[in-house]
Design a protein around this motif. Structure first.
Motif, PDB file in Angstrom:
ATOM      1  N   ASN A 124       0.651  -0.977   0.072  1.00 30.28           N
ATOM      2  CA  ASN A 124      -0.048  -0.094   0.018  1.00 30.28           C
ATOM      3  C   ASN A 124       0.892   1.384  -0.126  1.00 30.28           C
ATOM      4  O   ASN A 124       1.762   1.343   0.978  1.00 30.28           O
ATOM      5  CB  ASN A 124      -0.824   0.133   1.326  1.00 30.28           C
ATOM      6  N   ASP A 125       0.639   2.235  -0.843  1.00 31.80           N
ATOM      7  CA  ASP A 125       1.423   3.321  -1.066  1.00 31.80           C
ATOM      8  C   ASP A 125       1.117   4.069   0.396  1.00 31.80           C
ATOM      9  O   ASP A 125       0.041   4.257   0.796  1.00 31.80           O
ATOM     10  CB  ASP A 125       0.986   4.345  -1.864  1.00 31.80           C
ATOM     11  N   GLY A 126       2.226   4.418   1.148  1.00 32.46           N
ATOM     12  CA  GLY A 126       1.705   5.344   2.411  1.00 32.46           C
ATOM     13  C   GLY A 126       1.809   4.290   3.663  1.00 32.46           C
ATOM     14  O   GLY A 126       1.159   4.838   4.362  1.00 32.46           O
ATOM     15  N   TRP A 127       2.159   2.994   3.637  1.00 34.94           N
ATOM     16  CA  TRP A 127       1.720   2.126   4.641  1.00 34.94           C
ATOM     17  C   TRP A 127       0.409   1.971   4.940  1.00 34.94           C
ATOM     18  O   TRP A 127      -0.242   0.843   4.576  1.00 34.94           O
ATOM     19  CB  TRP A 127       2.919   2.302   5.733  1.00 34.94           C
ATOM     20  N   ASP A 128      -0.110   2.636   5.892  1.00 33.69           N
ATOM     21  CA  ASP A 128      -1.296   2.450   6.389  1.00 33.69           C
ATOM     22  C   ASP A 128      -2.411   3.578   6.067  1.00 33.69           C
ATOM     23  O   ASP A 128      -3.527   3.515   6.501  1.00 33.69           O
ATOM     24  CB  ASP A 128      -1.304   2.222   7.996  1.00 33.69           C
ATOM     25  N   SER A 129      -1.747   4.621   5.174  1.00 31.87           N
ATOM     26  CA  SER A 129      -2.562   5.875   4.766  1.00 31.87           C
ATOM     27  C   SER A 129      -3.442   5.436   3.849  1.00 31.87           C
ATOM     28  O   SER A 129      -3.160   4.464   2.766  1.00 31.87           O
ATOM     29  CB  SER A 129      -1.729   6.885   4.219  1.00 31.87           C
ATOM     30  N   THR A 130      -4.598   6.105   3.639  1.00 32.64           N
ATOM     31  CA  THR A 130      -5.625   5.616   2.543  1.00 32.64           C
ATOM     32  C   THR A 130      -6.283   7.035   1.998  1.00 32.64           C
ATOM     33  O   THR A 130      -5.870   8.005   2.516  1.00 32.64           O
ATOM     34  CB  THR A 130      -7.015   4.837   2.881  1.00 32.64           C
ATOM     35  N   ALA A 131      -6.867   7.043   0.827  1.00 33.63           N
ATOM     36  CA  ALA A 131      -7.594   8.216   0.312  1.00 33.63           C
ATOM     37  C   ALA A 131      -8.382   8.810   1.062  1.00 33.63           C
ATOM     38  O   ALA A 131      -8.824  10.244   1.314  1.00 33.63           O
ATOM     39  CB  ALA A 131      -8.086   8.007  -1.003  1.00 33.63           C
ATOM     40  N   SER A 132      -9.381   7.957   2.128  1.00 35.75           N
ATOM     41  CA  SER A 132     -10.198   8.690   2.885  1.00 35.75           C
ATOM     42  C   SER A 132      -9.714   9.206   4.279  1.00 35.75           C
ATOM     43  O   SER A 132     -10.242  10.077   5.151  1.00 35.75           O
ATOM     44  CB  SER A 132     -11.195   7.353   3.402  1.00 35.75           C
ATOM     45  N   GLY A 133      -8.556   8.968   4.694  1.00 39.25           N
ATOM     46  CA  GLY A 133      -7.709   9.349   5.863  1.00 39.25           C
ATOM     47  C   GLY A 133      -8.173   8.420   6.898  1.00 39.25           C
ATOM     48  O   GLY A 133      -7.492   8.307   7.890  1.00 39.25           O
ATOM     49  N   ILE A 134      -8.755   7.333   6.784  1.00 40.61           N
ATOM     50  CA  ILE A 134      -9.092   6.156   7.723  1.00 40.61           C
ATOM     51  C   ILE A 134      -7.836   5.156   7.572  1.00 40.61           C
ATOM     52  O   ILE A 134      -7.623   4.651   6.388  1.00 40.61           O
ATOM     53  CB  ILE A 134     -10.293   5.585   7.427  1.00 40.61           C
ATOM     54  N   PRO A 135      -7.121   4.904   8.515  1.00 41.65           N
ATOM     55  CA  PRO A 135      -5.860   4.115   8.419  1.00 41.65           C
ATOM     56  C   PRO A 135      -6.288   2.647   8.200  1.00 41.65           C
ATOM     57  O   PRO A 135      -7.190   2.300   8.567  1.00 41.65           O
ATOM     58  CB  PRO A 135      -5.293   4.391   9.777  1.00 41.65           C
ATOM     59  N   LEU A 136      -5.319   1.913   6.986  1.00 45.06           N
ATOM     60  CA  LEU A 136      -5.577   0.717   6.909  1.00 45.06           C
ATOM     61  C   LEU A 136      -5.079  -0.050   8.314  1.00 45.06           C
ATOM     62  O   LEU A 136      -4.045   0.198   8.762  1.00 45.06           O
ATOM     63  CB  LEU A 136      -4.650   0.306   5.741  1.00 45.06           C
ATOM     64  N   ASP A 137      -6.066  -1.129   8.635  1.00 46.98           N
ATOM     65  CA  ASP A 137      -5.483  -1.935   9.633  1.00 46.98           C
ATOM     66  C   ASP A 137      -5.936  -3.438   9.159  1.00 46.98           C
ATOM     67  O   ASP A 137      -6.390  -3.519   8.326  1.00 46.98           O
ATOM     68  CB  ASP A 137      -6.160  -1.416  10.876  1.00 46.98           C
ATOM     69  N   LEU A 138      -5.500  -4.128  10.219  1.00 46.03           N
ATOM     70  CA  LEU A 138      -5.771  -5.483  10.201  1.00 46.03           C
ATOM     71  C   LEU A 138      -7.181  -6.279  10.416  1.00 46.03           C
ATOM     72  O   LEU A 138      -7.535  -7.095  10.214  1.00 46.03           O
ATOM     73  CB  LEU A 138      -4.714  -6.402  10.901  1.00 46.03           C
TER      74      LEU A 138
ATOM     75  N   THR B 148     -12.781   2.785   1.372  1.00 46.01           N
ATOM     76  CA  THR B 148     -11.722   3.836   2.287  1.00 46.01           C
ATOM     77  C   THR B 148     -10.601   4.259   1.144  1.00 46.01           C
ATOM     78  O   THR B 148      -9.897   5.248   1.588  1.00 46.01           O
ATOM     79  CB  THR B 148     -10.903   3.287   3.443  1.00 46.01           C
ATOM     80  N   ASP B 149     -10.465   3.659   0.221  1.00 46.05           N
ATOM     81  CA  ASP B 149      -9.240   3.915  -0.722  1.00 46.05           C
ATOM     82  C   ASP B 149      -9.591   3.899  -2.287  1.00 46.05           C
ATOM     83  O   ASP B 149     -10.477   3.323  -2.599  1.00 46.05           O
ATOM     84  CB  ASP B 149      -8.100   3.079  -0.170  1.00 46.05           C
ATOM     85  N   VAL B 150      -8.694   4.413  -2.775  1.00 47.87           N
ATOM     86  CA  VAL B 150      -8.522   3.904  -4.341  1.00 47.87           C
ATOM     87  C   VAL B 150      -7.138   3.510  -4.826  1.00 47.87           C
ATOM     88  O   VAL B 150      -6.329   3.602  -4.266  1.00 47.87           O
ATOM     89  CB  VAL B 150      -8.989   5.476  -4.828  1.00 47.87           C
ATOM     90  N   GLY B 151      -7.345   2.903  -6.029  1.00 45.88           N
ATOM     91  CA  GLY B 151      -5.777   2.272  -6.282  1.00 45.88           C
ATOM     92  C   GLY B 151      -6.004   2.156  -8.000  1.00 45.88           C
ATOM     93  O   GLY B 151      -7.145   2.314  -8.711  1.00 45.88           O
ATOM     94  N   GLY B 152      -4.754   2.004  -8.449  1.00 40.95           N
ATOM     95  CA  GLY B 152      -4.457   1.922 -10.060  1.00 40.95           C
ATOM     96  C   GLY B 152      -4.807   0.600 -10.589  1.00 40.95           C
ATOM     97  O   GLY B 152      -4.581   0.406 -11.678  1.00 40.95           O
ATOM     98  N   PHE B 153      -5.571  -0.417  -9.906  1.00 40.45           N
ATOM     99  CA  PHE B 153      -5.860  -1.577 -10.326  1.00 40.45           C
ATOM    100  C   PHE B 153      -7.090  -1.815 -11.370  1.00 40.45           C
ATOM    101  O   PHE B 153      -7.231  -2.808 -11.984  1.00 40.45           O
ATOM    102  CB  PHE B 153      -6.085  -2.509  -9.127  1.00 40.45           C
ATOM    103  N   GLY B 154      -7.588  -0.716 -11.588  1.00 39.15           N
ATOM    104  CA  GLY B 154      -8.787  -0.627 -12.714  1.00 39.15           C
ATOM    105  C   GLY B 154      -8.109  -1.163 -13.806  1.00 39.15           C
ATOM    106  O   GLY B 154      -8.931  -1.721 -14.688  1.00 39.15           O
ATOM    107  N   ALA B 155      -6.895  -0.584 -14.387  1.00 34.03           N
ATOM    108  CA  ALA B 155      -6.500  -0.938 -15.520  1.00 34.03           C
ATOM    109  C   ALA B 155      -6.041  -2.264 -15.834  1.00 34.03           C
ATOM    110  O   ALA B 155      -5.889  -2.729 -17.070  1.00 34.03           O
ATOM    111  CB  ALA B 155      -4.817  -0.203 -15.521  1.00 34.03           C
ATOM    112  N   TYR B 156      -6.426  -3.339 -14.870  1.00 36.32           N
ATOM    113  CA  TYR B 156      -6.002  -4.684 -15.002  1.00 36.32           C
ATOM    114  C   TYR B 156      -7.337  -5.196 -14.792  1.00 36.32           C
ATOM    115  O   TYR B 156      -7.387  -6.581 -14.800  1.00 36.32           O
ATOM    116  CB  TYR B 156      -5.264  -5.055 -13.886  1.00 36.32           C
TER     117      TYR B 156
END
Length: 180
Positions: free
Chosen positions: A93-107, A140-148
């Protein structure tokens, strides 16, 4: 070692339950001839939200299994669709636990990312079905995987709930989904 073994046992039990083997072995009600019964009609007549004793929303599972595959773009109208989902974690994840929403990625939180073009869905809930398991996650997030051709990127708690021990083990799988 014990945690990894018990995690594998839980995954195996999920597979056996979903395949109906436990029903056949132990004669659980709701199974006919070792096969889980199709509860589409009774679930539909109960408002589409019938939940069995294991906590599975049978109507959601049935609707997701019947849903058409999307064209690589997320279906936004609230209807069920089937699409490709990858998994992500802190390490990729770009930015480790950061997401586009500001809600941290967690387990532990059921979170997903959508393609960059679908960023307006941040903050929306999405219902996801895989292998008979139904859960609701927050976008909570966006990514570039749509191209795939992928419509979702599942956070760690989501792919773990579906039985994978890592995002690599999850890989890319078809899931049923609908935007709530």
């Amino acid at each position: 070692m014990v945690a990894r073994t018990s995690s594998r046992i839980v995954s195996l039990v999920r597979v056996l339950v979903c395949a109906g083997f436990v029903c056949a072995l132990f004669g659980f009600p709701g199974c006919a001839d070792g096969e889980p019964q199709d509860n589409q009609e009774s679930a539909a007549s109960a408002g589409g939200g019938a939940v069995d004793s294991a906590g599975t929303n049978n109507a959601a599972v049935a609707a997701a299994e019947r849903a058409p595959e999307d064209d690589g773009s997320i279906v936004r109208d609230g209807s069920w669709a089937r699409g490709l989902a990858s998994g992500y974690c802190f390490e990729n994840n770009d930015g480790w636990d950061s997401t586009a929403s500001g809600i941290p990625l967690d387990l532990t939180s059921y979170t997903v990312a959508v393609a960059l073009d679908d960023g307006d869905l941040i903050g929306r809930d999405i219902e996801i079905v895989y292998d008979g398991i139904v859960l609701t996650a927050l976008v909570t997030d966006v990514g570039g995987f749509g191209a795939y051709g992928r419509v979702l990127d599942l956070g760690p708690a989501v792919w773990s709930a579906f039985g994978a021990e890592s995002d690599d083990e999850w890989g890319v799988c078809y899931v049923g989904y609908r935007i709530l």
